[in-house]
Write a protein that holds these residues in place. Structure first.
Motif, short mmCIF file in Angstrom:
data_model
loop_
_atom_site.label_atom_id
_atom_site.label_comp_id
_atom_site.label_asym_id
_atom_site.label_seq_id
_atom_site.Cartn_x
_atom_site.Cartn_y
_atom_site.Cartn_z
N PRO A 1 0.83 -1.21 0.00
CA PRO A 1 0.00 0.00 0.00
C PRO A 1 0.87 1.27 0.00
O PRO A 1 1.88 1.34 0.70
CB PRO A 1 -0.81 -0.11 1.29
N GLY A 2 0.46 2.24 -0.83
CA GLY A 2 1.18 3.49 -0.91
C GLY A 2 2.32 3.52 -1.91
O GLY A 2 2.87 4.57 -2.21
N GLU A 3 2.72 2.36 -2.42
CA GLU A 3 3.79 2.30 -3.41
C GLU A 3 3.19 2.25 -4.80
O GLU A 3 2.14 1.66 -5.01
CB GLU A 3 4.67 1.07 -3.16
N PRO A 4 3.86 2.87 -5.78
CA PRO A 4 3.31 2.87 -7.15
C PRO A 4 3.35 1.48 -7.77
O PRO A 4 4.24 0.67 -7.46
CB PRO A 4 4.22 3.83 -7.90
N ASP A 5 2.38 1.21 -8.60
CA ASP A 5 2.32 -0.06 -9.33
C ASP A 5 2.82 0.21 -10.74
O ASP A 5 2.15 0.83 -11.54
CB ASP A 5 0.89 -0.59 -9.36
N ARG A 6 4.01 -0.24 -11.05
CA ARG A 6 4.64 0.03 -12.34
C ARG A 6 4.48 -1.13 -13.32
O ARG A 6 5.12 -1.16 -14.36
CB ARG A 6 6.12 0.34 -12.15
N ALA A 7 3.61 -2.07 -12.99
CA ALA A 7 3.44 -3.26 -13.82
C ALA A 7 2.90 -2.90 -15.20
O ALA A 7 2.00 -2.09 -15.34
CB ALA A 7 2.51 -4.25 -13.15
N ASP A 8 3.49 -3.52 -16.22
CA ASP A 8 2.95 -3.41 -17.58
C ASP A 8 2.74 -4.80 -18.18
O ASP A 8 2.32 -4.94 -19.31
CB ASP A 8 3.82 -2.55 -18.48
N TRP A 9 3.03 -5.84 -17.39
CA TRP A 9 2.86 -7.23 -17.81
C TRP A 9 2.67 -8.05 -16.54
O TRP A 9 3.52 -8.02 -15.65
CB TRP A 9 4.10 -7.71 -18.56
N LEU A 10 1.56 -8.75 -16.43
CA LEU A 10 1.28 -9.57 -15.26
C LEU A 10 0.80 -10.94 -15.70
O LEU A 10 0.17 -11.06 -16.75
CB LEU A 10 0.20 -8.92 -14.39
N VAL A 11 1.09 -11.94 -14.88
CA VAL A 11 0.70 -13.31 -15.20
C VAL A 11 -0.02 -13.93 -14.01
O VAL A 11 0.46 -13.84 -12.88
CB VAL A 11 1.92 -14.18 -15.58
N LEU A 12 -1.15 -14.58 -14.29
CA LEU A 12 -1.84 -15.41 -13.32
C LEU A 12 -1.65 -16.86 -13.73
O LEU A 12 -1.63 -17.18 -14.92
CB LEU A 12 -3.35 -15.11 -13.30
N ARG A 13 -1.55 -17.76 -12.75
CA ARG A 13 -1.41 -19.18 -13.02
C ARG A 13 -2.46 -19.98 -12.24
O ARG A 13 -2.74 -19.69 -11.09
CB ARG A 13 -0.03 -19.69 -12.58
N SER A 14 -2.99 -21.00 -12.90
CA SER A 14 -3.89 -21.94 -12.22
C SER A 14 -3.03 -23.01 -11.56
O SER A 14 -1.83 -23.11 -11.82
CB SER A 14 -4.84 -22.59 -13.23
N GLU A 15 -3.67 -23.82 -10.73
CA GLU A 15 -2.94 -24.93 -10.11
C GLU A 15 -2.44 -25.92 -11.16
O GLU A 15 -1.44 -26.58 -10.97
CB GLU A 15 -3.83 -25.65 -9.09
N ALA A 16 -3.14 -26.00 -12.30
CA ALA A 16 -2.74 -26.90 -13.38
C ALA A 16 -1.63 -26.30 -14.25
O ALA A 16 -1.15 -26.94 -15.18
CB ALA A 16 -3.94 -27.26 -14.24
N GLY A 17 -1.26 -25.03 -13.97
CA GLY A 17 -0.20 -24.40 -14.73
C GLY A 17 -0.65 -23.59 -15.92
O GLY A 17 0.15 -22.96 -16.59
N VAL A 18 -1.95 -23.60 -16.20
CA VAL A 18 -2.47 -22.77 -17.29
C VAL A 18 -2.34 -21.32 -16.86
O VAL A 18 -2.50 -20.99 -15.69
CB VAL A 18 -3.95 -23.11 -17.58
N GLY A 19 -2.06 -20.43 -17.81
CA GLY A 19 -1.86 -19.05 -17.43
C GLY A 19 -2.68 -18.07 -18.25
O GLY A 19 -3.07 -18.34 -19.39
N LEU A 20 -2.95 -16.94 -17.63
CA LEU A 20 -3.50 -15.78 -18.30
C LEU A 20 -2.52 -14.65 -18.04
O LEU A 20 -2.12 -14.42 -16.89
CB LEU A 20 -4.84 -15.38 -17.71
N ALA A 21 -2.12 -13.96 -19.09
CA ALA A 21 -1.22 -12.83 -18.93
C ALA A 21 -1.94 -11.57 -19.40
O ALA A 21 -2.86 -11.62 -20.21
CB ALA A 21 0.06 -13.05 -19.74
N PHE A 22 -1.47 -10.44 -18.88
CA PHE A 22 -2.09 -9.15 -19.16
C PHE A 22 -1.00 -8.18 -19.56
O PHE A 22 -0.01 -8.02 -18.85
CB PHE A 22 -2.85 -8.67 -17.92
#
Length: 138
Positions: free
Chosen positions: A44-65
């Motif tokens: 909290p309070g720190e800037p979010d500089r992300a321009d690429w993020l990845v989510l992973r399922s338990e099975a290893g499938v991913g969604l990236a943004f």
């Protein structure tokens, strides 16, 4: 299997968005997936500089943004900008479909098409907060 016989594997699907953290959070909440190590939100309070993020399922499938400056929203099912990709998700029962409907709306999704009463394949089509269509069906 020899190298000549091997096949590539899909690692993840990438969605463009003008709000990389916001869209990642939408799908993290909807699917219950976790961030790839190092992609978690900043303290909290720190800037979010992300321009690429990845989510992973338990099975290893991913969604990236992937952050983009602008993204014309798909006008599916009609109009000048058709969907070029959509995600299909499934639940076991019509009751689960109804429960997920409420969750999608609370998370910021929009209903595009309601075929919940279809006897062969009950489904609903939504747009995520960036306008990407996705389906949930029984």
């Amino acid at each position: 299997m020899s190298v000549a016989e091997s096949r590539p594997r899909v690692r993840q699907v990438v969605l463009d968005t003008t709000d990389v953290r916001g869209l990642a959070e939408f799908y993290r909440e909807l699917l219950g997936w976790g961030y790839r190590s190092g992609d978690e939100p900043p303290p909290p309070g720190e800037p979010d500089r992300a321009d690429w993020l990845v989510l992973r399922s338990e099975a290893g499938v991913g969604l990236a943004f992937q952050q983009v400056d602008e993204l014309p929203e798909a006008t599916w099912p009609e109009g000048p900008r058709p969907q070029q990709l959509h995600l299909d998700m499934t639940v076991e029962t019509p009751e689960e479909l109804d429960a997920q409907h409420e969750r999608v709306l609370l998370l910021g999704g929009r209903l595009l098409l309601d075929r919940r009463d279809d006897p062969d394949e009950p489904l609903r089509v939504y747009a995520d907060p960036a306008g990407h269509p996705f389906c949930i069906f029984v």
